[in-house]
Design an enzyme around this catalytic site. Structure first.
Site, PDB file in Angstrom:
ATOM      1  N   GLU A 179       0.843  -1.192   0.000  1.00 14.71           N
ATOM      2  CA  GLU A 179       0.000   0.000   0.000  1.00 14.71           C
ATOM      3  C   GLU A 179       0.882   1.248   0.000  1.00 14.71           C
ATOM      4  O   GLU A 179       1.864   1.307   0.754  1.00 14.71           O
ATOM      5  CB  GLU A 179      -0.900   0.014   1.236  1.00 14.71           C
ATOM      6  CG  GLU A 179      -1.975   1.087   1.155  1.00 14.71           C
ATOM      7  CD  GLU A 179      -2.918   1.049   2.361  1.00 14.71           C
ATOM      8  OE1 GLU A 179      -4.120   1.265   2.166  1.00 14.71           O
ATOM      9  OE2 GLU A 179      -2.447   0.821   3.483  1.00 14.71           O
ATOM     10  N   MET A 315      -0.042  -2.870   8.816  1.00 14.32           N
ATOM     11  CA  MET A 315      -0.673  -2.970   7.494  1.00 14.32           C
ATOM     12  C   MET A 315      -1.656  -4.129   7.485  1.00 14.32           C
ATOM     13  O   MET A 315      -1.352  -5.221   7.955  1.00 14.32           O
ATOM     14  CB  MET A 315       0.405  -3.164   6.425  1.00 14.32           C
ATOM     15  CG  MET A 315      -0.144  -3.368   5.021  1.00 14.32           C
ATOM     16  SD  MET A 315      -1.109  -1.933   4.458  1.00 14.32           S
ATOM     17  CE  MET A 315      -2.168  -2.716   3.239  1.00 14.32           C
ATOM     18  N   GLU A 350      -6.293  -2.961  12.500  1.00 10.76           N
ATOM     19  CA  GLU A 350      -5.992  -3.790  11.331  1.00 10.76           C
ATOM     20  C   GLU A 350      -7.053  -4.856  11.110  1.00 10.76           C
ATOM     21  O   GLU A 350      -7.380  -5.196   9.968  1.00 10.76           O
ATOM     22  CB  GLU A 350      -4.609  -4.434  11.476  1.00 10.76           C
ATOM     23  CG  GLU A 350      -3.468  -3.454  11.688  1.00 10.76           C
ATOM     24  CD  GLU A 350      -3.490  -2.270  10.730  1.00 10.76           C
ATOM     25  OE1 GLU A 350      -3.831  -2.458   9.544  1.00 10.76           O
ATOM     26  OE2 GLU A 350      -3.185  -1.148  11.168  1.00 10.76           O
TER      27      GLU A 350
END
Length: 929
Positions: A179, A315, A350
């Protein structure tokens, strides 16, 4: 390595590309929205970009054409952790929507060879053109192009990481971070969030390593040469930025949720004993989300991996979320209450993404907030229910205050804003997308009722599963459910012409109309309240730190209003005259309030005599608003300081920390000027204000999470400010700890204060550094690192920055935090500024232009500057940059505005501050006599 493109549709194509090393240094550019998928007029080649071989490149837009979309990727990746490169084969099945002779996709810093088309009539080579500026490849019939590449040296793409064992051995691993636009640096792909596909991944590795990816491993095959090939199950339909794989020597621990999902936490072998808390938290939170969303988690497993080198906090890769070690590893004996709170929040964030972001994904990066704002918001919703002892509500307002700090500048941006290149995409990962996004969702939830809001977002997730969305899709879902579920009367301030106020009741509710005013324009409103008897007059304007009033014109919000009065009633028309009125109850709304006339004086009287009549959040809200209104000239500084006097009786964490948050910056501005007398007078006032609360703190780990976090904060402040009782106690404890060679067990919550005092002497600093070098506890290392950066020993500060930039003892991922911490040190701010300038090109290469990391360094180093000479120096440096080296970054404009605001504040308020402090000290001295 073979990269195969299979094409379905008309015409039926299948493309196979032999791909050498997979690490193309493709600078992903956020592409402006495309009006259609048609190719440019190829008869006007003079208008087209030029490929690397000099031929016209048949596409002139950043966004990929929509003539073709991927259906399935078959990827084989072979990283070599000795030569630090990798090779791969990609076979992509394509769906062709329109007749075309070309395929445009992304690749970055990658050698590509043997590009083939697999068609029913046979295999044919394809001609390859490369246009690096857009990170795009064009594939044609009859022509072939070759490329080559390595494991990334940054923290993006498929990159190398390493760690040192307790015996000093350095071990290498490889991990991914795709990302926002970095999947193209690992394999050729359609690297935009709307191009969702399924992925079947194989990883070739040595037997001494393991490989993990998004899906469970289905088998391992032995290859010639002693290598192994792990085959992973095919993923669900997802965006390229969520693909993940890791090759390492990690160990893991596992449990299964009540819904049958296997949860595993991976870490380096010597830290696997710090994973138990994260494992339990992940199990509990995934079960919560399964039930809350009424949508089962979509995969059979979810892994959480602690990566030794990791730029961001974490992430949300689908099925394999990745974290900084400090964001996942917890030692019950050595980690603090603040560590527990932070780790639990990041896991909640997350895992929330597995639905918001992964299952339902924004169409394009302009609506990143649909991912990040929701995940930030769900941190607090989930933990309030699953971990009530953490009292996360005590910390939510901090997110809104942080968002308002950047949203009060003219360089802010709407929550949903167009982006056109990779740097601009990276800049979207900021406090506006995350924190403002969360705050406006909280405001909407409060307005619609929690029950209606929950039903609406479940409807949204179910309707758009495995799809991409824009703002309006969410508003439609919430409007539909609100028509059925919301029956109470709500009040909405939505006009400001001529001080007229229009109130909407719920039968007129249009969520999109309301929320467009919060997501499609930057900034936030300032509501002015004037009470005259029973009459309340309201108006709104944009809150903006500027000396140009015209910049506040043309803004209008539909504001869900709440208020309470001294009679305790929440009504529109006051049934009787009241002693005070407080709008924005508990700061549920993302706006500020100014109490005109006698309004602030009535609130000051209330706080002085009965502050608990208002909640802790209301008190924090008032502290924030009154000091921020000083910055735009709505309130005099002495009025704000009079309000602050009540803080001597305050005990709630949010109000106390907000008091510090408004008062401490006042002397920080003076530290970089030659005005020691006033600076010390201001410091003395703050210490005196909180002296009683500081004295009541025990040097233990007792109490609730909020009480423990507050204790750590207060004792650290007291020691930094040389409050004698604290300095004496901390010195005694540090000496005992040092005499035990670091084996003495100190209460965790007080270690920061103890370490800061110890690091003041060369001997103490050196001892702390040696313990830092050999510690395997990430939270302990974090506190030691901070203490080493707040010392007054300038040679040690230089050494800290050197260590972090070199990356051996201190990880380079920590360099930005070290530089900012040194910059906030009055003995180190020049060092930090000089380092930033001298190493600018290295820093932006390592951390990437536009990232929150680079922005954090720029603003963190400069945001306490307050002289025109400093402003000129900052303008001179950043003005010398080119677009390629960051001249267009938003954080640079934010820096200029912040320094200009600091200068205006000092010019206007220094005489008032001096006079008020003199009057106060005289009054206190008189009372003591």
């Amino acid at each position: 390595m073979i990269f195969v493109l299979q094409v379905r549709g008309s015409p039926a194509l299948i493309v196979t590309m032999l791909v050498a090393p997979v690490l193309l240094l493709l600078l992903l550019v956020p592409f402006p929205p495309s009006s259609g998928a048609q190719l440019p007029n190829q008869g006007q080649a003079k208008d087209l970009p030029i490929a690397t071989n000099g031929q016209p490149f048949p596409w002139d837009r950043m966004r990929l054409p929509k003539t073709i979309s991927p259906l399935h990727y078959d990827l084989t990746i072979h990283p070599n952790l000795t030569t630090l490169d990798f090779t791969g084969v990609a076979r992509i099945e394509l769906d062709v929507h329109e007749d075309t002779s070309i395929i445009i996709l992304h690749a970055k810093q990658m050698q590509i060879s043997n590009v083939l088309l697999l068609a029913p009539e046979g295999i044919r080579p394809l001609h390859v053109l490369e246009y690096p500026h857009f990170h795009q490849l064009a594939l044609k019939y009859e022509v072939q192009l070759e490329f080559a590449a390595n494991l990334s040296d940054s923290y993006h793409g498929f990159y190398k990481s390493s760690y040192r064992t307790s015996s000093g051995e350095v071990r290498v691993m490889a991990s991914t971070q795709f990302e926002a636009t970095f999947a193209r640096g690992a394999f050729p792909c359609f690297d935009e969030p709307a191009f969702k596909a399924n992925f079947t991944i194989r990883i070739i590795r040595e037997p001494r390593h393991i490989a993990i990816s998004n899906m469970p491993k289905v088998k391992t095959v032995e290859l010639p040469g002693g290598l192994l090939e792990d085959h992973f199950d095919t993923t669900v339909k997802m965006s390229t930025y969520l693909v993940a794989y890791i090759v390492s020597d990690f160990l893991s621990v596992s449990k299964t949720t009540q819904h049958g999902v296997k949860i595993s936490v991976y870490a380096v072998p010597e830290k696997i004993n710090q994973t138990a808390y994260a494992l339990d938290a992940a199990v509990k939170l995934l079960d919560f989300y399964d039930d809350y969303y009424d949508i089962p988690y979509q995969l059979p497993k979810h892994d959480l991996a602690a990566i030794p080198d990791f730029q961001s906090g974490a992430m949300e890769n689908w099925g394999l979320s990745t974290y900084r070690e400090a964001g996942l590893l917890f030692d019950p004996d050595r980690s603090s209450a603040s560590d527990k709170l932070g780790i639990t929040k990041v896991i909640a964030h997350e895992l929330a993404h597995q639905w918001f972001g992964n299952l339902v994904t924004m169409e394009w990066w302009n609506d990143l907030w649909l991912n990040e704002g929701f995940a930030k918001f769900m941190e607090f919703i989930s933990l309030d229910i699953t971990y009530p002892e953490l009292r996360v509500d005590d910390f939510f307002l901090e997110k809104c205050f942080e968002a308002m700090e950047v949203d009060s500048l003219s360089s802010s941006h709407p929550v949903s804003t167009p982006v056109e290149n990779p740097m601009q995409i990276q800049e979207m990962f900021d406090d506006v997308s995350y924190d403002k996004g969360a705050c406006i969702l909280n405001m909407l939830r409060d307005f619609l009722t929690p029950e209606a809001f929950e039903i609406g977002i479940i409807q949204y997730l179910k309707r758009y599963s495995y799809q991409n969305t824009v703002n309006s899709h969410l508003w439609e879902s919430l409007t539909n459910v609100s028509d059925v579920c919301v029956t109470s009367v709500s009040l909405m301030l939505c006009r400001n012409q001529h001080n007229n106020t229009k109130w909407h009741s719920d039968d007129e509710l249009d969520v999109r109309a309301i929320m467009d005013t919060w997501t499609l324009q930057e900034g936030f409103p300032l509501v002015t309240v004037e009470v005259r008897g029973r009459e309340v007059r309201l108006s709104q304007e944009r809150y903006l730190k500027t000396d140009d009033p015209s910049l506040t014109e043309g803004f209008l919000w539909q504001i869900p209003l709440t208020y309470m009065t001294s009679t305790g009633e929440y009504v529109l028309y006051l049934p009787e005259e009241v002693d005070w009125v407080k709008f924005n109850v508990d700061m549920s709304g993302y706006y500020m309030v100014h109490y005109a006339g006698e309004g602030w004086n009535s609130i000051i009287r209330l706080l002085q005599h009965n502050h608990t009549a208002l909640s802790g959040n209301d008190r924090a809200n008032l502290i924030h608003n009154v000091f921020q209104l000083v910055s735009i000239g709505k309130v005099r500084l002495d009025t704000a300081l009079e309000l602050s006097l009540y803080l001597s009786r305050e005990t709630e964490i949010m109000a106390v920390t907000q008091g510090f948050g408004e008062l401490v910056p006042l002397y920080k501005l003076m530290e970089k000027r030659d005005m020691a007398a006033l600076e010390n007078q201001m410091k003395g006032y703050i210490v005196d204000l909180f002296r009683g609360l500081i004295d009541r703190q025990e040097w233990t780990d007792s109490g609730s999470v909020s009480e423990r976090v507050l204790r750590s904060y207060l004792l650290l402040f007291a020691c930094v400010r040389n409050y004698a009782p604290c300095v004496t106690k901390a010195t005694q404890l540090f000496n005992k700890w040092k005499d035990s060679d670091g084996t003495l067990s100190l209460p965790v919550d007080i270690t920061m204060a103890v370490f800061v005092i110890g690091a003041r002497t060369p001997e103490g600093w050196d001892f702390l550094f040696e313990k830092y070098r050999h510690s395997m506890q990430m939270s302990v290392k974090s506190r030691m690192k901070f203490a080493m950066t707040v010392t007054s020993l300038q040679d040690k500060l230089k050494w800290c920055v050197h260590l972090a930039s070199y990356g051996e003892v201190m990880k380079t991922q920590d360099l930005p935090d070290v530089v900012v911490s040194v910059a906030k040190n009055p003995h180190g701010y020049k060092l930090a500024w000089d380092f930033l300038r001298a190493n600018w090109h290295t820093l932006i290469k390592k951390f990437d232009l536009g990232t929150n990391t680079v922005s954090h360094m720029v603003t963190g180093v400069t945001n306490q500057y307050s002289t025109r000479e400093m402003l000129d120096e900052v303008r001179s440096f950043f003005g010398s940059l080119t677009e390629e080296t960051g001249s267009e970054m938003r954080c640079i404009q934010q820096t200029y505005e912040t320094i200009e605001d600091n200068i205006r504040w000092m010019d206007t308020n220094l005489p008032l501050l001096q006079a008020w402090l003199n009057k106060r000290s005289h009054k206190v001295a008189h009372e003591d006599l």
